[in-house]
Design an enzyme around this catalytic site. Structure first.
Site, short mmCIF file in Angstrom:
data_model
loop_
_atom_site.label_atom_id
_atom_site.label_comp_id
_atom_site.label_asym_id
_atom_site.label_seq_id
_atom_site.Cartn_x
_atom_site.Cartn_y
_atom_site.Cartn_z
N ASP A 289 -10.28 7.38 5.25
CA ASP A 289 -10.19 6.56 4.03
C ASP A 289 -11.05 5.30 4.14
OD1 ASP A 289 -9.35 6.10 1.46
OD2 ASP A 289 -7.43 5.20 2.01
N GLY B 50 0.82 -1.21 0.00
CA GLY B 50 0.00 0.00 0.00
C GLY B 50 0.84 1.24 0.00
N GLY B 51 0.23 2.33 0.46
CA GLY B 51 0.86 3.62 0.42
C GLY B 51 2.16 3.70 1.20
N1 LIG Z 1 -4.47 -8.09 9.46
C1 LIG Z 1 -4.55 -8.37 8.17
N2 LIG Z 1 -4.90 -9.60 7.76
C2 LIG Z 1 -4.99 -9.90 6.43
N3 LIG Z 1 -4.75 -9.04 5.44
C3 LIG Z 1 -4.38 -7.80 5.78
C4 LIG Z 1 -4.26 -7.39 7.15
N4 LIG Z 1 -3.88 -6.09 7.17
C5 LIG Z 1 -3.79 -5.70 5.88
N5 LIG Z 1 -4.07 -6.72 5.04
C6 LIG Z 1 -4.08 -6.67 3.56
O1 LIG Z 1 -2.87 -6.10 3.11
C7 LIG Z 1 -3.10 -5.16 2.07
C8 LIG Z 1 -2.48 -3.81 2.39
O2 LIG Z 1 -2.95 -3.43 3.67
P1 LIG Z 1 -3.16 -1.94 4.17
O3 LIG Z 1 -4.31 -1.35 3.41
O4 LIG Z 1 -3.29 -1.95 5.64
O5 LIG Z 1 -1.81 -1.28 3.75
P2 LIG Z 1 -1.51 0.14 3.22
O6 LIG Z 1 -0.07 0.10 2.96
O7 LIG Z 1 -1.99 1.18 4.14
O8 LIG Z 1 -2.41 0.20 1.90
P3 LIG Z 1 -3.12 1.43 1.15
O9 LIG Z 1 -2.15 2.54 1.11
O10 LIG Z 1 -3.46 0.87 -0.21
O11 LIG Z 1 -4.37 1.77 1.90
C9 LIG Z 1 -4.60 -5.12 1.84
O12 LIG Z 1 -4.89 -5.93 0.74
C10 LIG Z 1 -5.19 -5.74 3.07
O13 LIG Z 1 -6.36 -6.46 2.75
#
Ligand SMILES: Nc1ncnc2c1ncn2[C@@H]1O[C@H](COP(=O)(O)OP(=O)(O)OP(=O)(O)O)[C@@H](O)[C@H]1O
Length: 314
Positions: free
Chosen positions: A153, A34-35
């Protein structure tokens, strides 16, 4: 994963080991990027238990979002008998390798992925599933709001069902751009004059489109678009559109042309009451979540369903 220029991404391959003071975790696979980091499915080497491990590369220039995520998860744990927040299992930092990590309870598929899978057959969730799962999404939001935070978000990709036996529980996953709107004295922060757009165009509140400071009610407005995304047979009318102005206009039309916007849903007038309630709230207002929960239950009954019925994916 976006990192500062010149810094390398954290890129763990299956079999990679991360050792903390408590345990060793072995990477099984990448769950998503993700981000600000990456999330891996990992196995604790001694117990064989499966977890999610979130990694964030240390940055000289940006504040750590993972630290905020950990602080939020610590705050809200134990809010309800059935929590909507993943439990923290372990956390730490690797100075030499230059990253922070968080090990947490492993959730199942996101609501966005579950919907995509179902979409191949019927386009959306059944109204009882959409309404009941959305109620849980709003409960998670209520729990976060109690501590003075807003999420900024909310969208189906940031919620997931629980793994295995917990498939009826909805978890909120990502606090990467959350913001504390209370100050140290627990007073609401003075709204800033202009605010840069943050979040996801498809689910952003109209205040967010217009650069106005966001409050608790704006999470509720985004949550409402999430509900529509889950329940509408043809999805949100502005899906795929990345033009902020056009999307904002389409959101206004949900209010001015409700019959078209709700695509023939039986419970459309109850959904209309919910958004009318949310729309009259101001930045400083607290939300009457129970008013919304009652209307969701009413909407479910009017569609001939039961809130406690198994979900479409169960
Ligand atoms: N506890 C968890 N169990 C299973 N999958 C998870 C968990 N936490 C996050 N994910 C998966 O990992 C991916 C990225 O997670 P997350 O959205 O928290 O990260 P991010 O870096 O903030 O992403 P973004 O910037 O796209 O919002 C997502 O597909 C989410 O479904």
């Amino acid at each position: 994963m976006s990192v500062d220029p010149g810094e390398e991404d954290v890129d763990f391959k299956p079999g990679h080991e991360i050792t903390s003071k408590k345990a060793t975790y072995v990477v099984e696979k990448l769950l998503g990027e993700g981000g600000f980091g990456a999330v891996y499915k990992v196995k604790e080497s001694k117990t064989g238990k499966l977890y999610a491990l979130k990694v964030e590369k240390k940055s000289e220039t940006k504040p750590s979002k993972l630290k905020m995520e950990i602080a939020i998860l610590k705050l809200v744990s134990g809010e309800r008998k059935t929590s909507h927040f993943t439990e923290i299992v372990d956390r730490g930092k690797k100075d030499k390798e230059g990253y922070f990590f968080l090990v947490m309870e492993l959730a199942g598929a996101s609501l966005a992925d579950l919907k995509k899978k179902r979409g191949k057959m019927s386009g959306a969730f059944s109204p009882p599933t959409a309404l009941s799962a959305s109620l849980q999404c709003l409960e998670a939001c209520e729990d976060l709001h109690k501590y003075g935070y807003i999420h900024r978000d909310l969208k189906p990709a940031n919620y997931a069902c629980g793994a295995d036996k917990k498939s009826h529980t909805i978890y909120i996953l990502d606090f990467g751009i959350s913001r504390k709107i209370l100050n140290d004295r627990n007073e609401l922060k003075t709204p800033r004059v202009t605010v840069r757009f943050k979040g996801t165009i498809k689910f952003a509140s109209m205040a967010c489109h217009k650069g106005i400071e966001l409050g608790w009610k704006d999470d509720c407005e985004s949550w409402f678009y999430l509900l529509l995304d889950l329940i509408l047979p043809n999805g949100l009318q502005w899906r795929g559109n990345q033009d902020k102005g056009t999307v904002c206009k389409a959101k206004e039309e949900v209010r001015s042309k409700p019959k078209d916007a709700y695509q023939g849903l039986k419970c459309w007038n109850i959904l209309d009451k919910i958004i009318t309630y949310i729309d009259q709230l101001q930045y400083q207002d607290h939300v009457d979540y129970h008013y919304i929960y009652r209307h969701l239950t009413e909407a479910c009954i009017s569609c001939g369903g039961k809130m406690e019925a198994p979900y479409d994916w169960e």
